[in-house]
Design a protein around this motif. Structure first.
Motif, PDB file in Angstrom:
ATOM      1  N   GLY A 253      87.302  94.015  54.848  1.00 31.79           N
ATOM      2  CA  GLY A 253      88.372  94.095  55.725  1.00 31.79           C
ATOM      3  C   GLY A 253      87.964  93.629  57.004  1.00 31.79           C
ATOM      4  N   ASP A 254      86.928  93.705  57.222  1.00 29.36           N
ATOM      5  CA  ASP A 254      86.061  93.182  58.356  1.00 29.36           C
ATOM      6  C   ASP A 254      85.997  91.833  59.015  1.00 29.36           C
ATOM      7  OD1 ASP A 254      84.328  94.965  60.672  1.00 29.36           O
ATOM      8  OD2 ASP A 254      83.681  93.241  60.403  1.00 29.36           O
ATOM      9  N   PRO A 255      86.027  91.245  59.972  1.00 29.05           N
ATOM     10  CA  PRO A 255      85.626  89.740  60.081  1.00 29.05           C
ATOM     11  C   PRO A 255      84.183  89.435  59.955  1.00 29.05           C
ATOM     12  CG  PRO A 255      87.296  91.132  61.881  1.00 29.05           C
ATOM     13  CD  PRO A 255      86.549  92.146  61.041  1.00 29.05           C
ATOM     14  N   ASP A 256      83.392  89.973  59.985  1.00 29.57           N
ATOM     15  CA  ASP A 256      81.524  89.414  59.232  1.00 29.57           C
ATOM     16  C   ASP A 256      82.277  89.425  57.711  1.00 29.57           C
ATOM     17  OD1 ASP A 256      79.351  89.399  60.384  1.00 29.57           O
ATOM     18  OD2 ASP A 256      79.679  90.807  58.534  1.00 29.57           O
ATOM     19  N   ASN A 257      82.997  89.849  56.851  1.00 31.75           N
ATOM     20  CA  ASN A 257      82.720  89.453  56.235  1.00 31.75           C
ATOM     21  C   ASN A 257      83.512  87.893  56.152  1.00 31.75           C
ATOM     22  OD1 ASN A 257      84.736  89.736  53.057  1.00 31.75           O
ATOM     23  ND2 ASN A 257      82.788  90.099  53.290  1.00 31.75           N
TER      24      ASN A 257
ATOM     25  N   ILE B 132      78.097  86.652  66.646  1.00 29.65           N
ATOM     26  CA  ILE B 132      79.345  87.298  64.887  1.00 29.65           C
ATOM     27  C   ILE B 132      77.619  88.155  65.104  1.00 29.65           C
ATOM     28  CG2 ILE B 132      80.119  85.402  64.104  1.00 29.65           C
ATOM     29  CD1 ILE B 132      77.921  85.209  61.910  1.00 29.65           C
ATOM     30  N   ARG B 133      76.128  88.222  66.153  1.00 32.43           N
ATOM     31  CA  ARG B 133      75.107  88.681  65.362  1.00 32.43           C
ATOM     32  C   ARG B 133      75.276  90.039  66.407  1.00 32.43           C
ATOM     33  NH1 ARG B 133      70.785  87.643  66.936  1.00 32.43           N
ATOM     34  NH2 ARG B 133      71.053  85.093  67.188  1.00 32.43           N
TER      35      ARG B 133
ATOM     36  N   TYR C  75      84.520  87.707  67.985  1.00 25.49           N
ATOM     37  CA  TYR C  75      84.326  86.529  67.388  1.00 25.49           C
ATOM     38  C   TYR C  75      86.166  85.446  67.256  1.00 25.49           C
ATOM     39  CZ  TYR C  75      82.784  90.192  63.850  1.00 25.49           C
ATOM     40  OH  TYR C  75      81.787  91.187  63.588  1.00 25.49           O
ATOM     41  N   LYS C  76      87.004  85.768  68.559  1.00 22.49           N
ATOM     42  CA  LYS C  76      87.618  85.357  69.090  1.00 22.49           C
ATOM     43  C   LYS C  76      86.541  84.017  69.768  1.00 22.49           C
ATOM     44  CE  LYS C  76      91.706  87.607  70.061  1.00 22.49           C
ATOM     45  NZ  LYS C  76      93.435  87.432  70.134  1.00 22.49           N
ATOM     46  N   GLN C  77      85.887  83.880  70.341  1.00 20.73           N
ATOM     47  CA  GLN C  77      84.909  83.009  70.562  1.00 20.73           C
ATOM     48  C   GLN C  77      84.447  82.282  69.201  1.00 20.73           C
ATOM     49  OE1 GLN C  77      82.336  84.138  73.835  1.00 20.73           O
ATOM     50  NE2 GLN C  77      83.865  85.846  74.275  1.00 20.73           N
ATOM     51  N   ALA C  78      83.939  82.615  68.425  1.00 23.80           N
ATOM     52  CA  ALA C  78      82.752  82.486  67.353  1.00 23.80           C
ATOM     53  C   ALA C  78      83.622  81.309  67.262  1.00 23.80           C
ATOM     54  CB  ALA C  78      82.570  83.604  66.642  1.00 23.80           C
ATOM     55  N   GLN C  79      85.107  81.782  66.304  1.00 19.68           N
ATOM     56  CA  GLN C  79      86.273  80.894  66.083  1.00 19.68           C
ATOM     57  C   GLN C  79      86.321  79.886  66.158  1.00 19.68           C
ATOM     58  OE1 GLN C  79      89.929  83.498  64.265  1.00 19.68           O
ATOM     59  NE2 GLN C  79      88.869  84.995  65.289  1.00 19.68           N
TER      60      GLN C  79
END
Length: 540
Positions: free
Chosen positions: A444-448, A476-477, A492-496
């Motif tokens: 359930g976590d975005p890092d997954n 992400i780190r 996370y949005k920037q990473a996407q």
């Protein structure tokens, strides 16, 4: 320290009350889709392996409530987190028994030594058991836990502390994942003494609801209900049998004949007949998953001396923009799929709705290939999974459709495949070209999704694209090491966006998951992670 307060371990919602295990007399047969590579969950990353081990034989310190990603106690009855969010103290459940089998009889209950063995084996490269039985731990390393955990300390027989290097916002959730299944230190010591450490992967011992009995590759796996399970109401079966049945048509036939009572996920083409059978029920839910095409971006693909055209961004952009994803969804998913444009499903928090696909454009794709110096008729290998997965019901057909799309820009796709275990092994070694693969969320976590699949630490694991981008990785780190969810969402949005612009993958679809079962099966729940769990499941 602040206390992580948990309601006692409950799975009762929605289940039919059954008598304790001692009063049950039942056998359930599950038509599974493939043979597991082994029974040590720490070594593997696929649902096929986890269904046969982590979901039957083992427990973890924390666990997910069946049918959700809600965190509940497992072998830890509770845990504390320090104010700086760097120390996790797990208070272990007392009176938990390891399995007794013809090859092992425990002399003590589960305790802190078992937790230390389980994680130090993954953490310490010079650990005696790891030295005797060298192996890799892909999930553990893909998520950076091999560098993120500073120490594991036994406070007393029933208390263990993990000290982290940096904040890991998903640490408690990660401890509920299959790779973190708790092994018996006493059993491991016995195997070392016997000179058979590899038996940890072939003759498993856990604390879970089912005890391993036997395994015949490509035929069956047999388990018996655990009569000493610490949560006896979850063991409602005397016998659990995995009937390994790779052919989806044969699985459906067996289900209809009551030769199995639960079957692996069906093909969309079989849904109508399943719905028409009055002896079956067909629960479903939106899949927490993604099926995608990954491009190996390595300068040279392992085993080849030729430059890899997919190492060039323009080539990946060209290949991506000519795939008619909606046609694939219509033909492969047959109404049971949702168009994917991002690297994780829309139901995952932090999903960026502004991400869009590049428009379909054959002329632009041809121009990009020309600019990249790629000649007409260039061949690219396209790997197609040999098994049906929740995120991809028919990889062979999908590959054939992508092959036809790429032919329109004079790219020849050579479709190749291997047995499922070999497929994963070779791909993780970097032998793949473009590869059809996918993922069901674990915690359930975005890092997954963004870390486990595309982070630099996952290059030898689930990062099938072999894509390592330092600005992306830094985002992400930082997000993983941030406790503030609002800040995590922003990162996370920037990473996407960086991921989308670099095109290491073409997202194809998020599938709806259907689970056919006989109508006399009780308590079965669809897992958002795509696993099949039989604790709490009974048969009338």
């Amino acid at each position: 320290m602040f206390k992580h307060t948990i309601i006692p371990f409950l799975f009762s919602a929605g289940l039919i009350a059954c008598a304790p295990f001692a009063q049950a007399a039942s056998t359930l047969v599950y038509c599974s889709e493939g043979s597991p590579a082994g029974f040590d969950p720490a070594q593997y990353t696929t649902g096929t392996d986890f269904d046969a081990s982590a979901e039957t034989i083992f427990n973890r310190l924390t666990q997910f409530e069946r049918g959700s990603t809600t965190l509940v106690p497992g072998l830890a009855s509770s845990w504390d987190v320090s104010a700086d969010v760097l120390t996790y103290t797990f208070h272990l459940r007392e009176g938990v028994k390891f399995h007794t089998t013809p090859y092992f009889t425990p002399t003590r209950d589960f305790n802190a030594d078992d937790v230390l063995f389980t994680f130090n084996r993954m953490l310490l490269k010079d650990h005696p058991f790891r030295t005797a039985y060298p192996t890799e731990f892909p999930y553990f390393t893909d998520m950076g836990m091999d560098t993120g955990i500073v120490s594991i300390t036994k406070v007393d027989e029933h208390t263990v502390q993990f000290r982290l290097k940096t904040v890991d916002a998903a640490f408690a959730q990660n401890m509920a994942m299959s790779f973190a299944s708790i092994q018996s230190a006493e059993y491991a010591a016995q195997l070392l003494k016997q000179g058979k450490p590899e038996d940890l992967n072939q003759k498993p011992i856990g604390t879970g609801p089912f005890v391993f009995k036997s395994y015949q590759k490509d035929s069956n796996i047999r388990f018996t209900g655990n009569p000493t399970y610490w949560k006896p109401e979850d063991v409602k079966l005397d016998n659990l049998i995995f009937a390994i049945t790779p052919n989806p048509s044969v699985r459906i036939q067996k289900l209809a004949k009551n030769e199995c009572q639960v079957s692996y996920y069906p093909r969309p083409a079989d849904l109508a007949s399943l719905r028409a059978d009055k002896n079956l029920v067909l629960p479903s839910q939106a899949g927490f998953n993604i099926g995608y095409l990954a491009y190996n971006v390595s300068p040279k693909i392992k085993g080849s001396d030729e430059p890899n055209p997919m190492a060039q961004l323009k080539v990946r952009q060209a290949l991506d923009m000519v795939i008619k994803k909606q046609n694939i969804i219509d033909a492969v998913y047959e109404g049971a799929g949702q168009l994917a444009v991002n690297a994780m499903p829309p139901t995952q928090w932090s999903y960026d709705t502004t991400i869009k696909d590049a428009p379909y454009d054959l002329d632009k794709a041809k121009q990009l290939l020309k600019e990249a110096g790629v000649k007409e008729g260039t061949e690219i290998t396209l790997w197609a999974m040999p098994v049906q997965r929740p995120y991809n019901p028919n990889a062979k057909l999908m590959a054939e459709m992508i092959q036809a799309d790429w032919a329109k820009i004079e790219i020849k796709a050579k479709i190749v495949s291997y047995e499922w275990g070999e497929y994963n092994k070779r791909a993780k070694q970097g032998e793949n070209g473009a590869i059809l693969i996918g993922w069901s969320g674990d915690n359930g976590d975005p890092d997954n999704w963004l870390g486990t699949l595309f982070g630099c630490s996952a290059l030898n694991g689930n990062n099938y694209s072999k894509w390592c981008d330092q600005p992306y990785d830094a985002l992400i780190r930082e997000a993983k090491a941030t406790a503030d969810q609002g800040r995590r969402i922003e990162l996370y949005k920037q990473a996407q966006h960086l991921l989308k612009d670099a095109v290491p993958i073409t997202p194809i679809a998020h599938s709806t998951v259907f689970q056919p079962i006989r109508n006399n099966v009780t308590g079965f729940k669809i897992s958002p992670s795509g696993y099949n769990s039989f604790y709490g499941v009974g048969i009338q």
